[in-house]
Design an enzyme around this catalytic site. Structure first.
Site, PDB file in Angstrom:
ATOM      1  N   TYR A 127      -7.841  55.413 -52.462  1.00 44.45           N
ATOM      2  CA  TYR A 127      -8.768  55.450 -51.334  1.00 44.45           C
ATOM      3  C   TYR A 127      -9.912  56.431 -51.549  1.00 44.45           C
ATOM      4  O   TYR A 127     -10.756  56.583 -50.678  1.00 44.45           O
ATOM      5  CB  TYR A 127      -8.015  55.808 -50.043  1.00 44.45           C
ATOM      6  CG  TYR A 127      -7.253  54.630 -49.525  1.00 44.45           C
ATOM      7  CD1 TYR A 127      -6.109  54.209 -50.195  1.00 44.45           C
ATOM      8  CD2 TYR A 127      -7.663  53.929 -48.413  1.00 44.45           C
ATOM      9  CE1 TYR A 127      -5.405  53.111 -49.754  1.00 44.45           C
ATOM     10  CE2 TYR A 127      -6.957  52.829 -47.970  1.00 44.45           C
ATOM     11  CZ  TYR A 127      -5.835  52.428 -48.643  1.00 44.45           C
ATOM     12  OH  TYR A 127      -5.142  51.341 -48.217  1.00 44.45           O
ATOM     13  N   LYS A 174       5.573  55.082 -58.045  1.00 47.18           N
ATOM     14  CA  LYS A 174       5.714  54.192 -59.198  1.00 47.18           C
ATOM     15  C   LYS A 174       5.519  55.064 -60.440  1.00 47.18           C
ATOM     16  O   LYS A 174       4.647  54.825 -61.272  1.00 47.18           O
ATOM     17  CB  LYS A 174       4.640  53.095 -59.093  1.00 47.18           C
ATOM     18  CG  LYS A 174       4.733  52.004 -60.115  1.00 47.18           C
ATOM     19  CD  LYS A 174       5.779  50.977 -59.802  1.00 47.18           C
ATOM     20  CE  LYS A 174       5.878  49.966 -60.920  1.00 47.18           C
ATOM     21  NZ  LYS A 174       7.040  49.076 -60.791  1.00 47.18           N
ATOM     22  N   ASP A 207       8.810  49.580 -55.932  1.00 48.34           N
ATOM     23  CA  ASP A 207       9.055  48.128 -55.805  1.00 48.34           C
ATOM     24  C   ASP A 207      10.446  47.858 -55.245  1.00 48.34           C
ATOM     25  O   ASP A 207      10.612  47.133 -54.254  1.00 48.34           O
ATOM     26  CB  ASP A 207       8.812  47.399 -57.126  1.00 48.34           C
ATOM     27  CG  ASP A 207       9.266  48.172 -58.332  1.00 48.34           C
ATOM     28  OD1 ASP A 207       8.635  48.046 -59.390  1.00 48.34           O
ATOM     29  OD2 ASP A 207      10.251  48.918 -58.232  1.00 48.34           O
ATOM     30  N   ASP A 231      -0.044  52.505 -46.852  1.00 54.30           N
ATOM     31  CA  ASP A 231      -0.833  51.562 -46.062  1.00 54.30           C
ATOM     32  C   ASP A 231      -0.080  50.237 -45.964  1.00 54.30           C
ATOM     33  O   ASP A 231       0.125  49.678 -44.874  1.00 54.30           O
ATOM     34  CB  ASP A 231      -2.194  51.370 -46.757  1.00 54.30           C
ATOM     35  CG  ASP A 231      -3.145  50.533 -45.919  1.00 54.30           C
ATOM     36  OD1 ASP A 231      -2.831  50.239 -44.749  1.00 54.30           O
ATOM     37  OD2 ASP A 231      -4.216  50.163 -46.431  1.00 54.30           O
TER      38      ASP A 231
END
Ligand code: NAD
Length: 480
Positions: A127, A174, A207, A231
């Site tokens: 972002y 991740k 994930d 988000d």
């Protein structure tokens, strides 16, 4: 209780209707607030202000420090900037807090015992919005993660858990792929978790973590994560709890805070007295807790739960069999007001802890590490697509201190010993390391760049390779 002046923006689409309903409910419950209204959003954008907000409104927001905002419409295209993202970053609203609890059996959900709080980092990550097109085929977006950003959000999550009696904080990243950026977030999580031995902590790769959360949300309590994952997953969490239309969020900074619904301005539903004001009302309840009006917050939340339990529902959550009466925005608000003072019978009554203070010390800057330049990545726009031709071209470069050690394309090593099967674009990274026995400085890189310019090699950007305190601080090529 002292009256608190708050800034209010009624927004676009369904915004004005749900804001009117929300304010009517909290004022009826005895909120001691004085509203100062500002105009932001579509009208301001269309008047030619690309930010959707003018200076006078910023001044009001900064003066009052507490901002209740209805959703706004960001016009498509035309360079209009998201006001939400700008507000969060300008005001340093680093923590986005979204409680997502199911209201079983009154609002349909596959997860009757879900009660999680997603705490999303709100200022950085992808972002940062730093994007460039560099070649005909490749565009990039920079993912920036900072130590202060990680420390602030992770500490916020643990403090939140401690003060609100939550048992566990889970971190999603991740970092098996993004070892430096997500790796830092995970590392800081492990460091800060040690300061809260009474709170259980765990880390999941995003994930499988996301899959677990969608499947068995009852396994989770507070979940903290970087911006983009937060988000996406906070919308998933709100939706599987019942509906995105029921969730609110708080955006908290060191000085200011903004409260809102998580949904958008639903323009197709505007002006029809149909919209559900619950999301914004949930944001307003978080605001009341934030300004110390916990008793009013409690009263509103219990009246709202009672209304939901009575089966008085707006169209979005109305379900034949479970719901009793389909109502409009105004009627729903009036019913919540009628229920002020009542407690839900089957849903859990809320009792908010009074005078909650999160212990959030200011970030203490660390001593700078010893930083050594140990190479450079030159990114090259090369449209011939044959790596051997690129190697020949690079061999022309004149440098006694730096030599080519590797070429990657979209991160995967293609030289030396690449695979002919690897698909290559026109965007190549050529890694240069010092020739044997040599130390390098920035001037050596500049000479390499001048030589590239003289030989018409199209360098689109460079990244210096560093060691911090003797530790390698850049990733290897995939397959290296
Ligand atoms: P949306 O959230 O406005 O609508 C998605 C769906 O949910 C629609 O079917 C809508 O009718 C329904 N819905 C949403 N809120 C509802 C409510 N309170 N009651 C009943 N139904 C409701 O998302 P969108 O259609 O993708 O976006 C519309 C506009 O909102 C866009 O301009 C977008 O930029 C903006 N937006 C603003 C914010 C914000 O200001 N915080 C957030 C998201 C989207």
């Amino acid at each position: 209780m002292k009256t608190k002046k708050i800034t209010v923006a009624k927004g676009d689409g369904i915004g004005p209707e749900i804001m009117d309903a929300t304010l009517k409910i909290i004022l009826a419950a005895g909120a001691k607030i004085e509203v100062e209204e500002i105009e932001v959003g579509e009208k301001v954008y269309l008047a030619g202000n690309l930010a959707g907000i003018d200076k006078a409104s910023w001044d009001i927001i900064r003066k009052n420090k507490v901002f209740l905002k209805a959703p706004i419409t960001t016009p498509q295209g035309g360079g209009y900037k998201s006001l939400n993202v700008t507000t969060r970053k300008f005001l340093g609203l680093y923590a986005n807090v979204r409680p997502c609890a199911s209201l079983h059996p009154y609002v349909s959900t596959k997860h009757p015992v879900m009660d999680i709080v997603i705490i999303r980092e709100n200022e950085e990550d992808l972002y940062a919005g730093i994007e460039h097109q560099q070649t005909d085929e490749v565009v990039q977006c920079l993912k920036l993660i900072s130590r202060p950003g990680c420390e602030k959000i992770v500490r916020y999550a643990f403090e939140y858990a401690k003060q609100y009696g939550r048992k566990k904080v889970t971190c999603f990243t991740k970092d098996n792929i993004m070892k430096q950026t997500d790796g830092l977030f995970h590392q800081v999580f492990d460091e800060i978790a040690k300061e809260y031995p009474e709170i259980e902590n765990e880390h999941w790769i995003i994930d499988i973590g996301a899959a677990k959360m969608a499947d068995t949300p009852e396994l989770f309590d507070v979940i903290v994560m970087p911006n983009l994952y937060g988000d996406v997953l906070s919308d998933v969490a709100a939706q599987i709890a019942g509906s995105v239309g029921l969730a609110g969020s708080a955006n908290i900074g060191e000085e200011c805070a903004m409260f809102e619904a998580i949904h958008g301005s639903a323009p197709r539903r505007a002006g029809q007295n149909m919209a559900n004001p619950s999301g914004l009302l949930q944001g307003a309840i978080q605001m009341l807790c934030h300004i110390g009006q916990t008793e009013v917050a409690e009263k509103v939340q219990n009246a709202w739960l009672t209304t939901i339990e009575e089966g008085i529902h707006t169209y979005d959550i109305f379900k034949e069999g479970t719901s009793k009466q389909k109502v409009g925005t105004k009627e729903f608000a009036d019913e919540v007001i009628n229920n002020l003072g009542k407690k839900p019978s089957l849903l859990k009554e809320v009792v908010y802890k009074k005078n909650v203070v999160l212990n959030l010390p200011k970030y203490v800057r660390k001593e700078p590490a010893k930083k050594d330049l140990v190479g450079v990545d030159l990114f090259v726009h090369f449209s011939n697509y044959e790596v051997d031709d690129l190697v020949k071209l690079i061999a022309i470069l004149n440098s006694t201190k730096l030599e080519l050690s590797m070429i990657t394309n979209r991160g995967i090593k293609v030289w030396p010993e690449g695979f002919k099967e690897t698909f290559c674009t026109d965007h190549w990274r050529c890694r240069f390391k010092p020739t044997k026995g040599n130390l390098i400085n920035k001037n050596d890189i500049i000479e390499l760049l001048i030589s590239a310019y003289q030989h018409d090699i199209d360098i689109i950007k460079t990244e210096n390779l560093y060691e911090f305190d003797g530790k390698q601080a850049y990733s290897l090529g995939q397959g290296q």
